[in-house]
Design a protein around this motif. Structure first.
Motif, PDB file in Angstrom:
ATOM      1  N   TRP A  70       0.077 -19.085  25.114  1.00 20.01           N
ATOM      2  CA  TRP A  70      -0.925 -19.631  24.197  1.00 20.01           C
ATOM      3  C   TRP A  70      -2.076 -18.659  23.964  1.00 20.01           C
ATOM      4  O   TRP A  70      -3.198 -19.064  23.716  1.00 20.01           O
ATOM      5  CB  TRP A  70      -1.448 -20.964  24.735  1.00 20.01           C
ATOM      6  N   ARG A  71      -1.770 -17.387  23.997  1.00 20.65           N
ATOM      7  CA  ARG A  71      -2.807 -16.369  23.809  1.00 20.65           C
ATOM      8  C   ARG A  71      -3.344 -16.375  22.376  1.00 20.65           C
ATOM      9  O   ARG A  71      -2.665 -16.781  21.437  1.00 20.65           O
ATOM     10  CB  ARG A  71      -2.249 -14.980  24.139  1.00 20.65           C
ATOM     11  N   LYS A  72      -4.565 -15.902  22.234  1.00 21.56           N
ATOM     12  CA  LYS A  72      -5.175 -15.730  20.921  1.00 21.56           C
ATOM     13  C   LYS A  72      -4.766 -14.397  20.306  1.00 21.56           C
ATOM     14  O   LYS A  72      -4.607 -14.285  19.086  1.00 21.56           O
ATOM     15  CB  LYS A  72      -6.699 -15.792  21.037  1.00 21.56           C
ATOM     16  N   PHE A  73      -4.658 -13.384  21.153  1.00 22.54           N
ATOM     17  CA  PHE A  73      -4.348 -12.043  20.669  1.00 22.54           C
ATOM     18  C   PHE A  73      -2.838 -11.933  20.440  1.00 22.54           C
ATOM     19  O   PHE A  73      -2.056 -11.714  21.362  1.00 22.54           O
ATOM     20  CB  PHE A  73      -4.809 -10.990  21.684  1.00 22.54           C
ATOM     21  N   ARG A  74      -2.442 -12.114  19.197  1.00 27.90           N
ATOM     22  CA  ARG A  74      -1.018 -12.107  18.838  1.00 27.90           C
ATOM     23  C   ARG A  74      -0.880 -11.247  17.583  1.00 27.90           C
ATOM     24  O   ARG A  74      -1.206 -11.655  16.476  1.00 27.90           O
ATOM     25  CB  ARG A  74      -0.533 -13.538  18.591  1.00 27.90           C
ATOM     26  N   THR A  75      -0.378 -10.020  17.773  1.00 23.36           N
ATOM     27  CA  THR A  75      -0.353  -9.067  16.658  1.00 23.36           C
ATOM     28  C   THR A  75       0.588  -9.480  15.540  1.00 23.36           C
ATOM     29  O   THR A  75       0.441  -9.013  14.414  1.00 23.36           O
ATOM     30  CB  THR A  75       0.001  -7.648  17.159  1.00 23.36           C
ATOM     31  N   SER A  76       1.547 -10.350  15.826  1.00 27.69           N
ATOM     32  CA  SER A  76       2.386 -10.880  14.746  1.00 27.69           C
ATOM     33  C   SER A  76       1.537 -11.574  13.694  1.00 27.69           C
ATOM     34  O   SER A  76       1.865 -11.550  12.498  1.00 27.69           O
ATOM     35  CB  SER A  76       3.402 -11.886  15.301  1.00 27.69           C
ATOM     36  N   GLU A  77       0.448 -12.200  14.125  1.00 29.21           N
ATOM     37  CA  GLU A  77      -0.442 -12.912  13.213  1.00 29.21           C
ATOM     38  C   GLU A  77      -1.601 -12.031  12.738  1.00 29.21           C
ATOM     39  O   GLU A  77      -2.090 -12.191  11.618  1.00 29.21           O
ATOM     40  CB  GLU A  77      -1.008 -14.159  13.896  1.00 29.21           C
ATOM     41  N   LEU A  78      -2.046 -11.117  13.583  1.00 27.21           N
ATOM     42  CA  LEU A  78      -3.215 -10.294  13.268  1.00 27.21           C
ATOM     43  C   LEU A  78      -2.871  -9.073  12.436  1.00 27.21           C
ATOM     44  O   LEU A  78      -3.554  -8.777  11.446  1.00 27.21           O
ATOM     45  CB  LEU A  78      -3.914  -9.854  14.562  1.00 27.21           C
ATOM     46  N   THR A  79      -1.823  -8.351  12.843  1.00 26.78           N
ATOM     47  CA  THR A  79      -1.533  -7.068  12.179  1.00 26.78           C
ATOM     48  C   THR A  79      -0.048  -6.818  11.959  1.00 26.78           C
ATOM     49  O   THR A  79       0.495  -5.808  12.415  1.00 26.78           O
ATOM     50  CB  THR A  79      -2.129  -5.887  12.988  1.00 26.78           C
ATOM     51  N   PRO A  80       0.666  -7.725  11.278  1.00 23.45           N
ATOM     52  CA  PRO A  80       2.036  -7.383  10.883  1.00 23.45           C
ATOM     53  C   PRO A  80       1.985  -6.242   9.873  1.00 23.45           C
ATOM     54  O   PRO A  80       0.901  -5.823   9.449  1.00 23.45           O
ATOM     55  CB  PRO A  80       2.534  -8.674  10.228  1.00 23.45           C
ATOM     56  N   PHE A  81       3.126  -5.712   9.496  1.00 25.33           N
ATOM     57  CA  PHE A  81       3.136  -4.732   8.412  1.00 25.33           C
ATOM     58  C   PHE A  81       2.449  -5.340   7.187  1.00 25.33           C
ATOM     59  O   PHE A  81       2.597  -6.531   6.896  1.00 25.33           O
ATOM     60  CB  PHE A  81       4.564  -4.339   8.052  1.00 25.33           C
ATOM     61  N   ALA A  82       1.688  -4.523   6.478  1.00 30.17           N
ATOM     62  CA  ALA A  82       0.967  -4.940   5.262  1.00 30.17           C
ATOM     63  C   ALA A  82      -0.124  -5.968   5.547  1.00 30.17           C
ATOM     64  O   ALA A  82      -0.522  -6.722   4.659  1.00 30.17           O
ATOM     65  CB  ALA A  82       1.927  -5.452   4.197  1.00 30.17           C
ATOM     66  N   ALA A  83      -0.619  -5.994   6.788  1.00 28.10           N
ATOM     67  CA  ALA A  83      -1.738  -6.878   7.114  1.00 28.10           C
ATOM     68  C   ALA A  83      -2.917  -6.575   6.204  1.00 28.10           C
ATOM     69  O   ALA A  83      -3.150  -5.425   5.824  1.00 28.10           O
ATOM     70  CB  ALA A  83      -2.136  -6.701   8.572  1.00 28.10           C
ATOM     71  N   ASN A  84      -3.668  -7.614   5.855  1.00 32.58           N
ATOM     72  CA  ASN A  84      -4.840  -7.414   5.001  1.00 32.58           C
ATOM     73  C   ASN A  84      -6.002  -8.256   5.477  1.00 32.58           C
ATOM     74  O   ASN A  84      -5.891  -9.465   5.638  1.00 32.58           O
ATOM     75  CB  ASN A  84      -4.525  -7.678   3.524  1.00 32.58           C
ATOM     76  N   MET A  85      -7.103  -7.573   5.742  1.00 30.50           N
ATOM     77  CA  MET A  85      -8.335  -8.186   6.210  1.00 30.50           C
ATOM     78  C   MET A  85      -9.308  -8.223   5.034  1.00 30.50           C
ATOM     79  O   MET A  85      -9.764  -7.181   4.566  1.00 30.50           O
ATOM     80  CB  MET A  85      -8.912  -7.391   7.382  1.00 30.50           C
ATOM     81  N   VAL A  86      -9.586  -9.426   4.543  1.00 31.19           N
ATOM     82  CA  VAL A  86     -10.417  -9.604   3.353  1.00 31.19           C
ATOM     83  C   VAL A  86     -11.730 -10.265   3.759  1.00 31.19           C
ATOM     84  O   VAL A  86     -11.745 -11.389   4.261  1.00 31.19           O
ATOM     85  CB  VAL A  86      -9.702 -10.480   2.300  1.00 31.19           C
ATOM     86  N   TRP A  87     -12.822  -9.564   3.517  1.00 28.40           N
ATOM     87  CA  TRP A  87     -14.156 -10.101   3.769  1.00 28.40           C
ATOM     88  C   TRP A  87     -14.776 -10.515   2.440  1.00 28.40           C
ATOM     89  O   TRP A  87     -14.825  -9.720   1.510  1.00 28.40           O
ATOM     90  CB  TRP A  87     -15.034  -9.055   4.445  1.00 28.40           C
ATOM     91  N   GLU A  88     -15.226 -11.742   2.383  1.00 25.29           N
ATOM     92  CA  GLU A  88     -15.859 -12.273   1.174  1.00 25.29           C
ATOM     93  C   GLU A  88     -17.328 -12.595   1.447  1.00 25.29           C
ATOM     94  O   GLU A  88     -17.650 -13.194   2.478  1.00 25.29           O
ATOM     95  CB  GLU A  88     -15.181 -13.562   0.721  1.00 25.29           C
ATOM     96  N   LYS A  89     -18.187 -12.236   0.513  1.00 23.10           N
ATOM     97  CA  LYS A  89     -19.557 -12.757   0.480  1.00 23.10           C
ATOM     98  C   LYS A  89     -19.637 -13.704  -0.708  1.00 23.10           C
ATOM     99  O   LYS A  89     -19.273 -13.326  -1.829  1.00 23.10           O
ATOM    100  CB  LYS A  89     -20.581 -11.632   0.335  1.00 23.10           C
TER     101      LYS A  89
END
Length: 429
Positions: free
Chosen positions: A345-364
């Motif tokens: 039940w870990r939080k750090f799971r790269t399958s969800e955080l950084t799979p191939f083509a991961a995208n981190m979108v910051w919105e203001k």
């Protein structure tokens, strides 16, 4: 030793099965070499994905990982597997093969190209560019920034084709074209932080692999007597599953492994990245290096230099994203992940955080009545990631917080500057 390992792994099996029932496709759980998919973030199932109707996104900062690629160092395991199978060709022809291994009668080979973006990787980036244009039709830019890696530059080009269309009036620059003292896209490893070393992650991986690989090796050697698989061969088969998927969208090897075996492989990838560029890297090094990204985000969203743009399209690596998350304290496990025990039940799971083509979108975004002042939201892989760093200041419905609250919560990052006393002591500059 093997009996202890079996008992330890079996104790987690019900949790593994329940997790896969929740998140559906086990092949989306190959760690940081998973195919792209919409994320299921920890404790985010109740988060509303839609902003109130009176809110408008005014500024966006995208950090996009490159698309699916071929193997890098892992190809040597795949090549060893192929050699083992070739040497056992006669034995395999004489065996009564179970259904999931029947493909071996025709032989198995690999046409994977190390390092390069795959055809599916190109499609991922093109599709993401199209979707991004649909999400933010009112925002545009005339410049894209990329790491200097060829697969990342190519990813940026495919995204640009989807976002802008043919012959766009946009420049694609790399970090080498900038004169910044340190890049928020590629702050490490490199001369900016000499002590930053991926070997910490490799050691953690070696420890965990001794817990789970021998069990799979024994099982497959019982199914295929005389072939003589080694643990390295099994590692090769797991990598073949992931990289065949990245290249062709399918792999005969993926059907060979049971859900708990793939879960153990996923955990291997998680502790690799956690110890390479996140929370178990020694001396708080990852959060420190990740402050470069957080400070750049704050600089832009507060327009502290008076030159901010409405849209930033930037392309890097999984490391880029994980360093930023580390500085923000997001997806952090307490106690930290262990290379001797699976944490289902870990939080750090790269399958969800950084799979191939991961995208981190910051919105203001700003609203006419729902909220006072500018707000900030993080969308990681098409799913809102709650900004728990804001504490009680986080809106529990949207997982967002005010920009002022966000800035104040990131006092650690704003208190660090490249090559200040803390940086130099941690990085060995």
């Amino acid at each position: 030793m093997r009996i202890q390992a079996i008992l330890s792994l079996l104790s987690s099996a019900p949790y593994v099965q329940e997790y896969f029932n929740i998140t559906h496709n086990v092949l989306n759980h190959l760690g940081s070499i998973s195919p792209y998919h919409r994320a299921h973030h920890h404790n985010a199932s109740e988060i509303d994905s839609e902003l109130p109707i009176d809110c408008t996104v005014d500024q966006v900062m995208l950090m996009h990982r490159h698309g699916s690629r071929g193997p890098i160092g892992e190809h040597r395991y795949i090549e060893r597997l192929i050699q083992t199978l070739y040497d056992a060709t006669y034995v395999i022809q004489e065996l009564e093969l179970p259904h999931e291994l029947e493909f071996l009668r025709a032989g198995y080979n690999s046409s994977l190209t190390p390092h390069n973006l795959t055809i599916l990787g190109r499609k991922e980036l093109f599709d993401h560019g199209v979707q991004f244009a649909l999400n933010y039709p009112h925002l545009t830019t005339d410049v894209i920034l990329s790491s200097d890696s060829s697969r990342v530059v190519e990813s940026a080009r495919w995204f640009a084709l989807g976002f802008f269309g043919l012959d766009p009036d946009v420049r694609i620059l790399t970090v080498n074209d900038k004169d910044d003292p340190v890049s928020w896209i590629t702050p490490a490893p490199g001369p900016a932080c000499p002590r930053f070393d991926y070997s910490f992650g490799k050691q953690a991986t070696l420890t965990w692999s001794k817990h789970y690989l021998p069990l799979i090796t024994d099982r497959l050697n019982m199914l295929l007597p005389g072939v003589g698989f080694t643990d390295d061969d099994i590692h090769g088969a797991l990598f073949a599953c992931a990289y065949d998927m990245a290249s062709h969208g399918a792999s005969p090897w993926c059907g060979v492994f049971q859900p708990d075996e793939l879960a153990n492989f996923e955990y291997e990838r998680d502790i690799l990245m956690d110890a390479s560029c996140a929370y178990t890297l020694p001396d708080n090094m990852a959060p420190l290096v990740g402050t470069v990204f957080v400070n750049k985000l704050i600089e832009r969203f507060t327009d502290s230099k008076g030159d901010s743009r409405p849209l930033y399209l930037e392309f890097g690596h999984d490391v880029t994203i994980l360093l930023a998350l580390s500085a923000l304290g997001l997806a952090k496990d307490d106690p930290p992940l262990s290379s001797n025990e699976l944490r289902p039940w870990r939080k750090f799971r790269t399958s969800e955080l950084t799979p191939f083509a991961a995208n981190m979108v910051w919105e203001k975004f700003t609203c006419t009545s729902s909220y006072d002042g500018p707000q900030i939201r993080l969308i990681l892989n098409d799913a809102t990631m709650p900004l728990t760093i804001c504490g009680q200041g986080m809106d529990p419905t949207l997982g967002t917080c005010s920009l002022d609250t966000f800035v104040n919560a990131n006092y650690y990052s704003t208190g660090i500057r490249f090559r200040d006393k803390t940086w130099n002591a941690t990085c060995g500059v």
